[in-house]
Design a protein around this motif. Structure first.
Motif, PDB file in Angstrom:
ATOM      1  N   GLY A 100       8.588  15.186   2.352  1.00 50.65           N
ATOM      2  CA  GLY A 100       8.015  13.659   2.448  1.00 50.65           C
ATOM      3  C   GLY A 100       7.115  13.400   2.989  1.00 50.65           C
ATOM      4  N   PHE A 101       7.082  12.144   3.019  1.00 56.11           N
ATOM      5  CA  PHE A 101       5.973  11.221   4.059  1.00 56.11           C
ATOM      6  C   PHE A 101       6.544   9.641   4.216  1.00 56.11           C
ATOM      7  CE2 PHE A 101       2.071   8.841   4.536  1.00 56.11           C
ATOM      8  CZ  PHE A 101       1.044   9.693   5.211  1.00 56.11           C
ATOM      9  N   ALA A 102       6.020   9.217   5.736  1.00 59.88           N
ATOM     10  CA  ALA A 102       6.539   8.072   6.089  1.00 59.88           C
ATOM     11  C   ALA A 102       5.715   7.465   6.880  1.00 59.88           C
ATOM     12  CB  ALA A 102       7.783   8.486   7.122  1.00 59.88           C
TER      13      ALA A 102
ATOM     14  N   GLU B 280       0.885  -1.255  -0.116  1.00 61.81           N
ATOM     15  CA  GLU B 280       0.045  -0.127  -0.029  1.00 61.81           C
ATOM     16  C   GLU B 280       0.894   1.199  -0.147  1.00 61.81           C
ATOM     17  OE1 GLU B 280      -3.457   2.575  -0.141  1.00 61.81           O
ATOM     18  OE2 GLU B 280      -3.005   0.607  -0.416  1.00 61.81           O
ATOM     19  N   CYS B 281       2.021   1.329   0.829  1.00 61.68           N
ATOM     20  CA  CYS B 281       2.682   2.370   0.878  1.00 61.68           C
ATOM     21  C   CYS B 281       3.492   2.799  -0.673  1.00 61.68           C
ATOM     22  CB  CYS B 281       3.999   2.267   2.010  1.00 61.68           C
ATOM     23  SG  CYS B 281       3.185   2.439   3.679  1.00 61.68           S
ATOM     24  N   LEU B 282       4.006   1.594  -1.220  1.00 61.43           N
ATOM     25  CA  LEU B 282       4.474   1.774  -2.717  1.00 61.43           C
ATOM     26  C   LEU B 282       3.496   2.391  -3.598  1.00 61.43           C
ATOM     27  CD1 LEU B 282       6.722  -1.464  -2.802  1.00 61.43           C
ATOM     28  CD2 LEU B 282       7.461   0.861  -2.397  1.00 61.43           C
ATOM     29  N   THR B 283       2.233   1.814  -3.442  1.00 62.19           N
ATOM     30  CA  THR B 283       0.876   2.162  -4.340  1.00 62.19           C
ATOM     31  C   THR B 283       0.947   3.851  -4.108  1.00 62.19           C
ATOM     32  OG1 THR B 283       0.275   0.117  -4.316  1.00 62.19           O
ATOM     33  CG2 THR B 283      -1.179   2.028  -4.978  1.00 62.19           C
ATOM     34  N   ASN B 284       0.754   4.209  -2.565  1.00 58.92           N
ATOM     35  CA  ASN B 284       0.772   5.485  -2.503  1.00 58.92           C
ATOM     36  C   ASN B 284       2.015   6.330  -3.137  1.00 58.92           C
ATOM     37  OD1 ASN B 284      -1.699   5.075  -1.319  1.00 58.92           O
ATOM     38  ND2 ASN B 284      -0.937   5.036   0.665  1.00 58.92           N
ATOM     39  N   ALA B 285       3.112   5.987  -2.779  1.00 56.74           N
ATOM     40  CA  ALA B 285       4.051   6.683  -3.039  1.00 56.74           C
ATOM     41  C   ALA B 285       4.195   6.747  -4.950  1.00 56.74           C
ATOM     42  CB  ALA B 285       5.497   6.245  -2.782  1.00 56.74           C
ATOM     43  N   ARG B 286       3.964   5.683  -5.638  1.00 54.08           N
ATOM     44  CA  ARG B 286       3.591   5.759  -6.797  1.00 54.08           C
ATOM     45  C   ARG B 286       2.795   6.830  -7.246  1.00 54.08           C
ATOM     46  NH1 ARG B 286       2.417   0.994  -7.784  1.00 54.08           N
ATOM     47  NH2 ARG B 286       4.490   0.031  -7.966  1.00 54.08           N
ATOM     48  N   LYS B 287       1.415   6.940  -6.593  1.00 55.09           N
ATOM     49  CA  LYS B 287       0.724   8.009  -6.970  1.00 55.09           C
ATOM     50  C   LYS B 287       0.956   9.340  -6.627  1.00 55.09           C
ATOM     51  CE  LYS B 287      -2.926   5.884  -4.965  1.00 55.09           C
ATOM     52  NZ  LYS B 287      -4.168   5.575  -4.372  1.00 55.09           N
ATOM     53  N   HIS B 288       1.317   9.409  -5.388  1.00 55.02           N
ATOM     54  CA  HIS B 288       1.638  10.982  -4.895  1.00 55.02           C
ATOM     55  C   HIS B 288       3.038  11.294  -4.939  1.00 55.02           C
ATOM     56  CE1 HIS B 288      -2.500  10.646  -3.436  1.00 55.02           C
ATOM     57  NE2 HIS B 288      -2.307   9.377  -2.882  1.00 55.02           N
ATOM     58  N   ALA B 289       4.115  10.464  -5.274  1.00 51.10           N
ATOM     59  CA  ALA B 289       5.306  10.946  -5.338  1.00 51.10           C
ATOM     60  C   ALA B 289       6.136  10.322  -6.647  1.00 51.10           C
ATOM     61  CB  ALA B 289       6.134  10.749  -4.225  1.00 51.10           C
ATOM     62  N   PRO B 290       5.644  10.530  -7.752  1.00 57.65           N
ATOM     63  CA  PRO B 290       6.152   9.682  -8.881  1.00 57.65           C
ATOM     64  C   PRO B 290       7.777  10.234  -9.206  1.00 57.65           C
ATOM     65  CG  PRO B 290       4.469  11.251  -9.615  1.00 57.65           C
ATOM     66  CD  PRO B 290       4.362  11.149  -8.152  1.00 57.65           C
TER      67      PRO B 290
END
Length: 417
Positions: free
Chosen positions: A407-409, A335-345
Motif C-alpha cells: 500500500g501507499f500512504a 492529488e492523492c486520489l489522482t495517484n491512487a486512481r493511476k497506480h492502484a485502480p
C-alpha cells in the motif's frame, strides 16, 4: 574614478600662497579606463582639468621667478638651475594621474632647491591628498615640512620675515591637505551613493526575479493540481475502454460520460488558468477556489467515476477552518486520489481528516495494494513534490511512503491557530 587608489601628494612648497582653482576639486584619479599596462584614456574633461593644473603650476612658477630675481647673493647659475627645475616640474604635472606617489616624492627634493617648482609641487601634493590614503600624505608632507625651515634659512624671502614665511608655508600645507581630504571624502560619499544605488537596483531585480519564479511555481502547482485530476480520470476511463472493448454497454456509456465531463472540466480549468496568466490576476481569481467544504464533492466525483473512497472527517467547527488551510487539504486529497486512481485502480482509498483549533489539521490518505494488473498511465512525478511544497508554504509538513503489503500512504499536518 576609484577612491581607493592612492593619489600623488606633493610636499609642501615654500612658495607663495595661491588659491587652487575649483577644477582641481573634480580632477579624476589615475584609474582610467584603459587596459592593464597601458596609459588610461583621458576624456575631454580630464584634459581640461590637467591643463588647468598645468597652468596653475606655471603661474605659481612665474611668481617664483620674480622671487628668484630679487634674492640677494644668489649666483646666476643657481638661478638658472632653479628656473630649469621649475619648468621640468611644471611639465611633470602631466604625469600626476599615472605616477601620483612618485611625482610627489620627486617634488620634495626639487622644491627644496627650486622656488619656481612650488606650483607643480602644490598640485602634486593636492592630487596625492585626493587620491591616496592619508599615510602617503603624512609621510611625504611630513618630509616636506621638515625641510621647509632649512629652505627658508638657506634662501630667506626678501619680502617676508623668516617666522612669517614658515607660518605661511605651514598654513598653505594644512589648507592643501584639508581641501584635498574634503574632496576625497566627497568622492567617497558619491561612490558610496552610487554603490548603494547599484546594490538597490540589483536587489530589486533579484526580488522581482524571485517573485516571478515563485509565481511561476504557484501557477505550475495549480495547473498540476487542477488538470492532473481531470486528465487522469480521462486517461483511466479511456484506457478501460481500450482494454475492455467487450464491456457492457452501460459501463461504456458511463465511461464515455466521465471522459466527456472530465474533458469539459479540464478545458474550463485551463481557460481560467490562461486567463489568469494573461490578465496578471491573483491566483484565486476566476471561480471560487475549493475549500475543506468541497472535499465531499471531490469524493462524490471520484465515486461516480468508479473509485472506492471512504471519507472520514472529524473536524471541530469545519466552518472556522481558514480558507488557505482548507484549500491545501483539498489539493492534497485531490492529488492523492489522482495517484491512487493511476497506480492502484480498484483499491479502496481512505481519506481521513481530523483536527481542531490550536491542534492543527491532519489529513491522511491511504490505499492498499492494487487488486489486479495496473495499466500504464503516464505521470510527471511532480505531484508529491508539489504537495510537499504546498504543505511547507502553509507552515506544515507532509510525509509519504509505501506501507507493508504494497500500500501507499500520505500524511500531512497543517497549522490551525
Amino acid at each position: 574614478m576609484s577612491a581607493d587608489k592612492p593619489v600623488p601628494e606633493s610636499p609642501t612648497f615654500p612658495g607663495r600662497s595661491w588659491l587652487l582653482p575649483s577644477a582641481l576639486l573634480d580632477s579624476d584619479d589615475d584609474s582610467g579606463n584603459g587596459r592593464p599596462g597601458r596609459p588610461p584614456r583621458r576624456t575631454a574633461r580630464d584634459w581640461a582639468v590637467d591643463f588647468t593644473c598645468f597652468l596653475l603650476a606655471v603661474l605659481i612658477g612665474l611668481l617664483g621667478v620674480d622671487t628668484v630675481r630679487n634674492e640677494p647673493d644668489l649666483p646666476q647659475t643657481l638661478a638658472v638651475v632653479d628656473q630649469v627645475l621649475g619648468a621640468l616640474a611644471c611639465a611633470a604635472v602631466w604625469l600626476r594621474r599615472r605616477r601620483p606617489v612618485g611625482l610627489a616624492v620627486a617634488m620634495v627634493p626639487v622644491c627644496f632647491v627650486s622656488t619656481t617648482a612650488g606650483g607643480a609641487g602644490l598640485v602634486a601634493f593636492f592630487t596625492l591628498t585626493v587620491h591616496r590614503p592619508f599615510r602617503y600624505v603624512a609621510w611625504i608632507g611630513g618630509a616636506s615640512l621638515l625641510l621647509t625651515p632649512l629652505f627658508f634659512w638657506l634662501r630667506p624671502d626678501p619680502d617676508i620675515s623668516y617666522p612669517w614665511a614658515l607660518f605661511a608655508a605651514v598654513l598653505l600645507t594644512a589648507a592643501t591637505v584639508g581641501w584635498g581630504m574634503f574632496v576625497r571624502s566627497k568622492r567617497q560619499l558619491m561612490l558610496s551613493f552610487r554603490d548603494r544605488a547599484r546594490r538597490a537596483e540589483t536587489e530589486a531585480a533579484l526580488r522581482a526575479e524571485q517573485a516571478q519564479r515563485l509565481a511561476r511555481e504557484a501557477i505550475a502547482r495549480e495547473m498540476h493540481d487542477v488538470l492532473a485530476h481531470r486528465l487522469t480520470l480521462l486517461s483511466v476511463h479511456a484506457g478501460a475502454l481500450e482494454f475492455r472493448p467487450d464491456a457492457p454497454r452501460a459501463e461504456i456509456v458511463r465511461a464515455a460520460g466521465v471522459i466527456r465531463e472530465s474533458a469539459h472540466e479540464a478545458l474550463q480549468d485551463l481557460r481560467e488558468i490562461i486567463g489568469v496568466l494573461r490578465a496578471g490576476e491573483p491566483e484565486d481569481a476566476g471561480r471560487p477556489q475549493p475549500t475543506l467544504a468541497a472535499l465531499d464533492t471531490l469524493v462524490s466525483e471520484c465515486r461516480e467515476a468508479g473509485m472506492k473512497v471512504v471519507l472520514d472527517q472529524h473536524v471541530t467547527d469545519r466552518a472556522a477552518v481558514p480558507t488557505s488551510v482548507g484549500r491545501t487539504v483539498y489539493r492534497i486529497a485531490q492529488e492523492c486520489l489522482t495517484n491512487a486512481r493511476k497506480h492502484a485502480p480498484g483499491a479502496e482509498v481512505t481519506v481521513t481528516v481530523t483536527g481542531a483549533p490550536g491542534d492543527g489539521l491532519t489529513v491522511r490518505v491511504r490505499n492498499p495494494a492494487p487488486p489486479g494488473e495496473v495499466p500504464p498511465v503516464p505521470g510527471s512525478g511532480q505531484g508529491l513534490i508539489g504537495l510537499t511544497e504546498r504543505a511547507t508554504l502553509a507552515g506544515g509538513r507532509l510525509d509519504h511512503g509505501p506501507e507493508e503489503g504494497g500500500g501507499f500512504a500520505v500524511r500531512a499536518w497543517l497549522p490551525w491557530d
